[in-house]
Design an enzyme around this catalytic site. Structure first.
Site, PDB file in Angstrom:
ATOM      1  N   TYR A 108      -4.564  -0.698  27.026  1.00 20.03           N
ATOM      2  CA  TYR A 108      -3.454   0.119  28.202  1.00 20.03           C
ATOM      3  C   TYR A 108      -1.824   0.275  27.366  1.00 20.03           C
ATOM      4  O   TYR A 108      -1.207   0.709  28.008  1.00 20.03           O
ATOM      5  CB  TYR A 108      -3.244  -0.490  29.560  1.00 20.03           C
ATOM      6  CG  TYR A 108      -2.595  -0.276  30.655  1.00 20.03           C
ATOM      7  CD1 TYR A 108      -3.156   0.882  30.853  1.00 20.03           C
ATOM      8  CD2 TYR A 108      -1.625  -0.672  30.567  1.00 20.03           C
ATOM      9  CE1 TYR A 108      -1.751   1.779  31.125  1.00 20.03           C
ATOM     10  CE2 TYR A 108      -0.784  -0.756  32.149  1.00 20.03           C
ATOM     11  CZ  TYR A 108      -0.414   0.140  32.518  1.00 20.03           C
ATOM     12  OH  TYR A 108       0.882   0.209  32.882  1.00 20.03           O
ATOM     13  N   SER A 155       5.577   1.953  32.440  1.00 21.22           N
ATOM     14  CA  SER A 155       5.177   0.917  32.856  1.00 21.22           C
ATOM     15  C   SER A 155       6.156  -0.672  32.359  1.00 21.22           C
ATOM     16  O   SER A 155       6.498  -0.326  31.644  1.00 21.22           O
ATOM     17  CB  SER A 155       4.142   0.391  32.800  1.00 21.22           C
ATOM     18  OG  SER A 155       3.589  -1.208  33.468  1.00 21.22           O
TER      19      SER A 155
END
Length: 276
Positions: free
Chosen positions: A149, A136
Site C-alpha cells: 500500500y 495519503s
C-alpha cells in the site's frame, strides 16, 4: 468560474467516502461533474443532484477508455480531474501474492496514470486544468504490514511531482492531497483482508494485532469527516496558484512531521508501540 462555459470535473472512486463528498462539493460549486466507480448503483444519490455517473473499474483499460470517450463526446474533456479511486492492501510481504501486489499498483497508480494520459490532450488544448491526486499521509510515512500500500502511495507522490513539472508550461496544475485518518470503510477492508490472508501463519500474531488496532482506529468517530477533504479539494481547484500539497485529516500533519524531523528509528518505535 467562467461566465461563458460551465467547467467540468471528473471524480473517480465516487461511490463512497471521500470521492462521494468531493463530488457533492464540486456540484455545489457549480461544476458539471462526472463521477466514476465500479458500481453505478452506489452513485444514484449523486445522479439525483446533477452528476453524470459512469461505470469504470480503474484497473480495466477498456472501461477507462469508454468513460473518457463519453466525456470527450459530451463535454470535450474536463477542467478538473480528481484521481481518488484506490484501496489498501495490507499483509506481510511474504504472504502477498505478486498478482495481488500488481493489482494494488493497477488500482492506485497505473489506472489513474492511464486516465490522466487520456484526458491530458484536451487540457493542453485549453491551456488550463487541474489534476488532483489523492494520495495519503501514507505517501510520506509507513506502517506495519503496509508495504505494498505504501509503495503505491509513495509512487503516486513521486509521479505527481514529475507530472507537475511537465504540465506547468501548459497551464495545468498538479496538486497532491494527503489525507490522514478519515472516516471511511478503509479500516474494515484492511483488517478483514489481513486476517483472511495471514491470520493463521508465521505472521499470525502481528497480523491479528494490526487488524485489531485498525478496527479500533476506524469507524468509531475518531477520524475526520471526509467532507474536510472535499473542502480541501474545492479550495485547491479554485486557487489561482494552488499549493503543490495539501495535508488534512487527523494525525496527518503530526505523523508526517515526526517522520521528517525525528527520523526512521524514532518513527519505528512509535509504530511498533501501537501494536502492544
Amino acid at each position: 468560474m467562467s461566465n461563458t462555459r460551465k467547467k467540468t470535473a471528473l471524480v473517480t472512486g465516487a461511490s463512497s467516502g471521500m470521492g462521494k463528498e468531493i463530488a457533492k462539493r464540486l456540484i455545489s460549486d457549480g461544476f458539471r461533474v462526472y463521477v466514476a466507480a465500479r458500481s453505478v448503483d452506489k452513485m444514484r444519490d449523486l445522479e439525483k443532484i446533477g452528476a453524470r455517473a459512469l461505470q469504470m473499474d480503474i484497473s480495466d483499460d477498456d472501461e477507462i477508455n469508454a468513460a473518457v470517450s463519453t466525456i470527450l463526446a459530451e463535454s470535450g474533456g474536463v477542467d478538473v480531474l480528481v484521481n481518488n479511486a484506490g484501496f489498501g492492501l495490507y499483509g506481510p510481504v511474504e504472504d502477498i501474492a505478486m498478482d495481488e501486489a500488481r493489482y494494488q499498483f493497477e488500482v492506485n497508480v497505473f489506472g489513474p496514470a492511464r486516465l490522466t494520459q487520456l484526458l491530458l490532450p484536451a487540457m493542453r488544448q485549453r491551456g488550463s486544468g487541474t489534476i488532483v491526486n489523492i494520495t495519503s499521509m501514507g505517501g510520506k510515512i509507513y506502517t506495519l504490514l503496509g508495504a505494498w500500500y505504501h509503495a503505491t502511495k509513495h509512487a503516486l507522490e513521486g509521479w505527481s511531482d514529475s507530472l507537475r513539472l511537465e504540465l506547468a508550461p501548459f497551464g495545468i496544475n498538479v496538486v497532491v492531497v494527503e489525507p490522514g485518518l478519515i472516516e471511511t470503510g478503509f479500516g474494515d477492508v484492511v483488517a478483514d483482508g489481513l486476517v483472511k490472508r495471514s491470520g493463521g501463519g508465521a505472521y499470525a500474531k502481528v497480523s491479528q494485532a494490526v487488524a485489531k488496532t485498525t478496527r479500533a482506529t476506524y469507524g468509531h468517530g475518531r477520524g475526520t469527516d471526509p467532507k474536510v477533504i472535499a473542502d480541501v479539494v474545492s479550495a485547491a481547484v479554485h486557487a489561482r496558484r494552488p499549493r503543490t500539497r495539501y495535508v488534512a485529516g487527523k494525525y496527518a500533519k503530526p505523523m508526517i512531521a515526526i517522520r521528517k524531523w525525528f527520523g526512521d528509528q524514532m518513527f519505528d518505535r512509535i509504530i511498533m508501540s501501537q501494536m502492544r
